[in-house]
Scaffold this active site. Sequence first.
Site: not given
Ligand SMILES: C[S@@+](CC[C@H](N)C(=O)[O-])C[C@H]1O[C@@H](n2cnc3c(N)ncnc32)[C@H](O)[C@@H]1O
Length: 427
Positions: A244, A246-249, A266, A310, A362
């Site tokens: 989740a 930084p939380g935009g979605k 997260e 995501d 992405c």
């Molecule tokens: C693509 S970013 C998410 C962006 C977010 N959905 C947004 O729109 O703001 C992926 C996130 O997943 C986290 N992450 C990585 N591995 C993870 C895991 N095993 N479990 C939970 N979160 C994880 C990362 O630290 C990162 O913050």
Amino acid sequence: MPTPARLHVAHALHEVFGEGGRVPDIWDRDLGEDAHLAQALLGLCLRRWGRLQAWVKPKLKDPDRGVPLGTRVALAMGLAQLAWLPGVSDHAAVNEAVELAASRDLGFVPHKGLVNALLRRAAKDRAALAAELEALPAALDRGPATERALKEALRPHHAEGELETLWARLQQPPRPDFRRLKGELPEGLVPVAGLPGCLCLDEGAPFPRPWLEASGGMVQDRSSQALLAYRWDRPVTRVMDACAAPGGKTTTLALRHPGAAITALEVHPRRAARLRQTLQQRGVEAQVIQADAAEWLEVCGTTFDLILLDAPCTGSGTLQKHPEWPWLKHDDLPRLTGLQRRLLAAAGDRLAPGGLLIYAVCSWLPEEGCSHREWLEQARPDLHPAAVWPAAMGAAQDTEGGATAVFRPHPLTWEGEGFQGFAVQRS
Ligand SMILES: C[S@@+](CC[C@H](N)C(=O)[O-])C[C@H]1O[C@@H](n2cnc3c(N)ncnc32)[C@H](O)[C@@H]1O
């Protein structure tokens, strides 16, 4: 001593080319007015690094000998200013680069004279320098990983010249998109055609920092906004945002499903703390849990009507926003695809009957997207494609009845970040 703006740029270049790291999000904090110069200069150095180095090489006494990073950074910065930043004087461009070369931690002191001589010569005809640099092959500015990402973006095949067209688009500094959260819109924000709720800045309008700081709105790329504009009219009471920060979605999910109980996971403690704080500031009610999503989902003992995954990925679709991407190490793909699959399997298990799972990255690489979809189709016959996006968001071959279950906007007609995703519903 070079100005703080140039020192910040030099540090960022050392981070990328010396450490193999990314440019930190807040690298230009506290630069004030000078942030514009720093951003422009860093962007130019990263986007044209290959050409800048190729221009220098034949002018060296021994071109095959390795050139220390401190020298390459000082020369790239000086040349980029001379060639493409007409507002910077010859004096500032040359002298500050020479001072940088003379710095013990950021330069290479024995090459101070070399940097001085090359830049002084280049400053004599800045237009000719720009023309010489532009005449070098654009492909010098991208490595094999980028070349492949671009080809994958244009899959299954691309016409002559399309790859260069896409690359040229990605070289333009990105223009942010926004979403309103509450209150009045600041002047200068205009709707993006065809995507309700998405806003962009009118030409020349100021960046709406006070509005963002007051949580009146947020920056959110149009690809993320289009992904979350899925059509789904079944009841949604429990929502899981598995990755989740930084939380935009998470914020958009809360707007789309008011009243639903939202859980946001997260894994990284600092990012989880930031996520909690951001959601609080925006008045979004969600339970934030710092945990590995796959592990947590395995033992959580509940199901969700809607799960957004995501997933962490290579970020190959973010080339425009992250011009350092071509120069990163690119050795992380196997780890990431393993993690993505582990997360997908766990999310599939926690989907309520009739529930919707949206997976997204992405990235344009098929290993991070369509390979997982094919694997899921085989491994989980209880999960069926759900055509929740308008056909325009998918490739022609994935479209049925005006809708698509595969999110893959075409990079030549869609100006958002490179994204791919898919939606499945549990029977
Ligand atoms: C693509 S970013 C998410 C962006 C977010 N959905 C947004 O729109 O703001 C992926 C996130 O997943 C986290 N992450 C990585 N591995 C993870 C895991 N095993 N479990 C939970 N979160 C994880 C990362 O630290 C990162 O913050």
